[in-house]
Write a protein that holds these residues in place. Structure first.
Motif, PDB file in Angstrom:
ATOM      1  N   PRO A  37       0.794  -1.235   0.000  1.00 33.49           N
ATOM      2  CA  PRO A  37       0.000   0.000   0.000  1.00 33.49           C
ATOM      3  C   PRO A  37       0.824   1.281   0.000  1.00 33.49           C
ATOM      4  N   ALA A  38       2.068   1.224   0.507  1.00 34.06           N
ATOM      5  CA  ALA A  38       2.860   2.449   0.615  1.00 34.06           C
ATOM      6  C   ALA A  38       4.138   2.422  -0.207  1.00 34.06           C
ATOM      7  N   GLY A  39       4.382   1.345  -0.944  1.00 35.16           N
ATOM      8  CA  GLY A  39       5.593   1.249  -1.744  1.00 35.16           C
ATOM      9  C   GLY A  39       5.519   2.108  -2.990  1.00 35.16           C
ATOM     10  N   VAL A  40       6.656   2.223  -3.678  1.00 37.26           N
ATOM     11  CA  VAL A  40       6.710   3.053  -4.890  1.00 37.26           C
ATOM     12  C   VAL A  40       5.714   2.562  -5.937  1.00 37.26           C
ATOM     13  N   GLU A  41       5.392   1.259  -5.894  1.00 38.65           N
ATOM     14  CA  GLU A  41       4.440   0.707  -6.865  1.00 38.65           C
ATOM     15  C   GLU A  41       3.048   1.306  -6.697  1.00 38.65           C
ATOM     16  N   SER A  42       2.696   1.722  -5.473  1.00 38.19           N
ATOM     17  CA  SER A  42       1.363   2.288  -5.239  1.00 38.19           C
ATOM     18  C   SER A  42       1.180   3.623  -5.961  1.00 38.19           C
ATOM     19  N   ARG A  43       2.297   4.220  -6.362  1.00 38.68           N
ATOM     20  CA  ARG A  43       2.250   5.467  -7.135  1.00 38.68           C
ATOM     21  C   ARG A  43       2.462   5.200  -8.628  1.00 38.68           C
ATOM     22  N   LEU A  44       3.473   4.394  -8.965  1.00 36.58           N
ATOM     23  CA  LEU A  44       3.834   4.187 -10.362  1.00 36.58           C
ATOM     24  C   LEU A  44       2.787   3.398 -11.145  1.00 36.58           C
ATOM     25  N   VAL A  45       2.207   2.393 -10.509  1.00 34.29           N
ATOM     26  CA  VAL A  45       1.279   1.509 -11.228  1.00 34.29           C
ATOM     27  C   VAL A  45      -0.021   2.229 -11.586  1.00 34.29           C
ATOM     28  N   PRO A  46      -0.715   2.875 -10.641  1.00 34.59           N
ATOM     29  CA  PRO A  46      -1.920   3.618 -11.032  1.00 34.59           C
ATOM     30  C   PRO A  46      -1.627   4.707 -12.055  1.00 34.59           C
ATOM     31  N   ALA A  47      -0.431   5.334 -11.955  1.00 34.02           N
ATOM     32  CA  ALA A  47      -0.074   6.366 -12.933  1.00 34.02           C
ATOM     33  C   ALA A  47       0.030   5.796 -14.335  1.00 34.02           C
ATOM     34  N   ALA A  48       0.330   4.488 -14.426  1.00 37.71           N
ATOM     35  CA  ALA A  48       0.405   3.822 -15.722  1.00 37.71           C
ATOM     36  C   ALA A  48      -0.955   3.318 -16.192  1.00 37.71           C
ATOM     37  N   GLY A  49      -2.004   3.545 -15.386  1.00 35.98           N
ATOM     38  CA  GLY A  49      -3.359   3.161 -15.784  1.00 35.98           C
ATOM     39  C   GLY A  49      -3.693   1.704 -15.532  1.00 35.98           C
ATOM     40  N   ILE A  50      -2.950   1.054 -14.648  1.00 34.98           N
ATOM     41  CA  ILE A  50      -3.177  -0.366 -14.361  1.00 34.98           C
ATOM     42  C   ILE A  50      -3.893  -0.498 -13.021  1.00 34.98           C
ATOM     43  N   PRO A  51      -4.986  -1.269 -12.948  1.00 37.91           N
ATOM     44  CA  PRO A  51      -5.679  -1.466 -11.666  1.00 37.91           C
ATOM     45  C   PRO A  51      -4.733  -2.051 -10.615  1.00 37.91           C
ATOM     46  N   PHE A  52      -4.771  -1.482  -9.422  1.00 38.05           N
ATOM     47  CA  PHE A  52      -3.812  -1.815  -8.365  1.00 38.05           C
ATOM     48  C   PHE A  52      -4.526  -2.341  -7.135  1.00 38.05           C
ATOM     49  N   ALA A  53      -4.040  -3.451  -6.586  1.00 38.10           N
ATOM     50  CA  ALA A  53      -4.559  -3.998  -5.333  1.00 38.10           C
ATOM     51  C   ALA A  53      -3.423  -4.041  -4.321  1.00 38.10           C
ATOM     52  N   ALA A  54      -3.698  -3.607  -3.090  1.00 41.38           N
ATOM     53  CA  ALA A  54      -2.656  -3.495  -2.067  1.00 41.38           C
ATOM     54  C   ALA A  54      -2.712  -4.665  -1.097  1.00 41.38           C
ATOM     55  N   PHE A  55      -1.521  -5.186  -0.773  1.00 39.87           N
ATOM     56  CA  PHE A  55      -1.382  -6.277   0.190  1.00 39.87           C
ATOM     57  C   PHE A  55      -0.207  -5.964   1.108  1.00 39.87           C
ATOM     58  N   GLU A  56      -0.430  -6.126   2.406  1.00 38.39           N
ATOM     59  CA  GLU A  56       0.633  -5.880   3.373  1.00 38.39           C
ATOM     60  C   GLU A  56       1.679  -6.990   3.308  1.00 38.39           C
ATOM     61  N   ALA A  57       2.936  -6.600   3.367  1.00 38.84           N
ATOM     62  CA  ALA A  57       4.031  -7.570   3.415  1.00 38.84           C
ATOM     63  C   ALA A  57       5.267  -6.850   3.915  1.00 38.84           C
ATOM     64  N   SER A  58       6.085  -7.564   4.682  1.00 42.44           N
ATOM     65  CA  SER A  58       7.321  -6.963   5.178  1.00 42.44           C
ATOM     66  C   SER A  58       8.348  -8.039   5.439  1.00 42.44           C
ATOM     67  N   GLY A  59       9.600  -7.640   5.477  1.00 41.17           N
ATOM     68  CA  GLY A  59      10.680  -8.565   5.784  1.00 41.17           C
ATOM     69  C   GLY A  59      10.879  -8.657   7.277  1.00 41.17           C
TER      70      GLY A  59
END
Length: 366
Positions: A37-59
């Motif tokens: 939900p907070a990674g760079v993908e949460s910004r880049l992917v919607p900006a590219a017009g691709i539907p985005f689903a968020a999942f929590e994950a951490s190391g």
């Protein structure tokens, strides 16, 4: 047909995924993206017009055992959430590009009978891909040598690292117009990744007078946002010098900027190397020395051994060898011609197509 792409943590995981998305969509596929939900993908992917689903994950931090329990709990919860999502959208294939978020998404795919294809961008595989490779339907690599770090019985294909069309199709004339360059001007592009690279900046500043002594040389120097003021002060460019030394903290038109370049000094991250290779730009690579398992050095060595680039260790910047290699790149057209030929032989511009072929095959074999 529907593909779910997943990756997180760095743009190095996201950019090749977006390049694959472009290729799959051109073939009539639908694409969804699963990220944090907070990674760079949460910004880049919607900006590219691709539907985005968020999942929590951490190391987890080995020095803090509690972080392991927390990480495992997040992955378990996200796996259940992804299974429910798959029941709704019914994907034909899942493609993982690295980052912890791939683990619950790929595990959900395994539990629902959806094939998983992995793509590894670096010469040394990341933890998520190492974990998931054991059950993957197919594994795709940028570097043949990284197969040794992936425990898999699945078919392995060296596809290269996909590059977005905005880079591959960037217009050189438009790029050079950004910097008011004449056709016979020589453009040296210097950048250290999204955050910049202090040692690269300092090494270029030290060569200011020798670089500007070449009358047709223009330096496009992307310092990194935090380094811009320091580099500006150190260079102390006079107005006529500033006309040929183009300083900026960040550049959001990198496709056109790369297309305009005649030579490059840069780090050796996976995305940077793929873009440099796809456009066949002669390069002097300076690997980031603190990358995990020193993978940038291993990345760079592959290009050096192919003849497509020079390489210098970060701690040798400012020395005589760095200077010799930099000016060989700038002054010797025969050196650049050999690098261009070697880079074109890598066929990086075809990587998205090659990866898409594997993804389509995995989906059809389901």
């Amino acid at each position: 047909m529907l593909a779910v792409l997943s990756g997180g943590g760095t743009a190095g995981h996201i950019n090749p995924a977006l390049a694959l998305a472009e290729e799959l969509e051109s073939r009539g596929w639908d694409v969804r993206f699963a990220g944090t939900p907070a990674g760079v993908e949460s910004r880049l992917v919607p900006a590219a017009g691709i539907p985005f689903a968020a999942f929590e994950a951490s190391g987890f931090d080995r020095a803090h055992p509690a972080s392991l329990a927390k990480g495992v709990a997040k992955i378990a919860a996200s796996t259940s959430k992804a299974k429910k999502w798959f029941g709704e959208i019914k994907p034909d294939v899942v493609v993982g590009f690295g980052g912890y978020v791939c683990i619950p998404v790929a595990r959900a795919a395994e539990k629902t009978g959806v094939p998983v294809v992995l793509h590894e961008q670096n010469s040394v595989a990341g933890m998520a891909n190492k974990y998931l490779a054991k059950k993957a339907s197919a594994v795709c690599l940028t570097y043949e040598g990284s197969a040794a770090s992936l425990p898999t019985a699945a078919p392995v294909t060296v596809t290269g690292n996909p590059v977005r069309r905005s880079v591959i199709e960037a217009d050189r004339v438009a790029g050079r117009a950004l910097f008011n360059l004449a056709e016979d001007d020589f453009m040296l592009l210097v950048f250290g990744g999204s955050l910049g690279a202090r040692h690269i900046n300092e090494a270029l500043v030290a060569l200011k007078d020798e670089l500007l002594a070449r009358p047709n040389l223009h330096i496009v120097h992307i310092t990194g946002p935090k380094e811009l003021d320091a580099v500006t002060g150190a260079l102390a460019l006079a107005p006529d010098e500033a006309r040929r030394w183009h300083l900026m903290g960040y550049q959001d038109r990198m496709g056109e900027t790369l297309a305009a370049a005649d030579a490059i000094v840069s780090r050796a991250g996976a995305t940077s190397l793929a873009e440099i290779s796809a456009l066949a730009i002669p390069a002097l690579l300076v690997p980031y020395p603190y990358a995990t398992a020193d993978h940038q050095t291993t990345n760079a060595l592959a290009w050096v051994e192919s003849g497509a680039a020079f390489m210098m260790p970060d701690d040798a910047l400012g020395g005589e060898e760095f200077k010799e290699k930099l000016f060989a790149l700038v002054d010797d057209a025969s050196v650049r011609a050999k690098m261009i030929e070697a880079a074109r032989a890598q066929k990086t511009g075809e990587a998205a197509r090659a990866l898409a072929d594997v993804v389509v095959g995995a989906a059809r074999a389901r």
